[in-house]
Motif scaffolding. Structure first.
Motif, short mmCIF file in Angstrom:
data_model
loop_
_atom_site.label_atom_id
_atom_site.label_comp_id
_atom_site.label_asym_id
_atom_site.label_seq_id
_atom_site.Cartn_x
_atom_site.Cartn_y
_atom_site.Cartn_z
N SER A 14 0.81 -1.21 0.00
CA SER A 14 0.00 0.00 0.00
C SER A 14 0.85 1.27 0.00
O SER A 14 0.34 2.36 0.17
N PHE A 15 2.14 1.14 -0.21
CA PHE A 15 3.04 2.29 -0.30
C PHE A 15 3.68 2.33 -1.68
O PHE A 15 3.94 1.30 -2.29
N THR A 16 3.95 3.54 -2.13
CA THR A 16 4.65 3.75 -3.39
C THR A 16 5.85 4.65 -3.09
O THR A 16 5.70 5.68 -2.45
N PHE A 30 10.48 9.60 -1.22
CA PHE A 30 9.44 9.54 -0.21
C PHE A 30 8.65 8.25 -0.38
O PHE A 30 8.45 7.79 -1.51
N ASP A 31 8.22 7.66 0.72
CA ASP A 31 7.24 6.58 0.69
C ASP A 31 5.88 7.23 0.87
O ASP A 31 5.63 7.90 1.88
N THR A 35 -1.39 2.91 -2.99
CA THR A 35 -0.95 1.82 -3.85
C THR A 35 -0.39 2.40 -5.15
O THR A 35 -0.74 3.52 -5.54
N PRO A 36 0.47 1.66 -5.83
CA PRO A 36 0.99 2.14 -7.11
C PRO A 36 -0.14 2.44 -8.10
O PRO A 36 -0.07 3.40 -8.87
N PRO A 75 7.04 0.45 -6.75
CA PRO A 75 7.21 -0.44 -7.89
C PRO A 75 6.71 0.21 -9.18
O PRO A 75 6.03 1.23 -9.14
N PRO A 76 7.05 -0.41 -10.32
CA PRO A 76 6.63 0.16 -11.60
C PRO A 76 5.11 0.24 -11.70
O PRO A 76 4.40 -0.53 -11.06
#
Length: 101
Positions: A14-16, A30-31, A35-36, A75-76
């Motif tokens: 749930s972090f990008t 930064f986090d 979601t991505p 992530p991508p």
């Protein structure tokens, strides 16, 4: 214990992570707690704003978007599609800067 492991994995998903590269050559990452997929839906809106405001646990960071020259996302987010989007690319060399004399 597997329950905790699943919760940890869900939390990480749930972090990008977003890295901003600025005109002056500086970078910072930064986090962001989205979601991505959600981030990709909001990216164009974020970058069209004159300022981005990020609330951290100990401070607020305000970024002038006109000073951003590159954004890296992990992530991508392959769901970004359309004009100006190239798929299945590979980085051959890392970005390098000329040595200052």
């Amino acid at each position: 214990m597997t329950k905790d492991k699943g919760q940890t994995m869900q939390s990480q998903d749930s972090f990008t992570q977003v890295t901003f590269h600025y005109i002056n050559g500086e970078t910072e990452s930064f986090d962001i707690p989205v979601t991505p997929e959600a981030f990709s839906e909001q990216l164009a809106d974020f970058l069209s704003q004159p300022w981005l405001t990020l609330h951290l646990f100990d401070q607020t960071v305000i970024i002038l978007t006109s000073q951003i020259v590159k954004v890296e996302v992990t992530p991508p987010i392959p769901q970004l599609q359309g004009e100006g989007v190239l798929s299945d690319c590979q980085r051959v060399t890392a970005l390098s800067r000329g040595a200052k004399v």
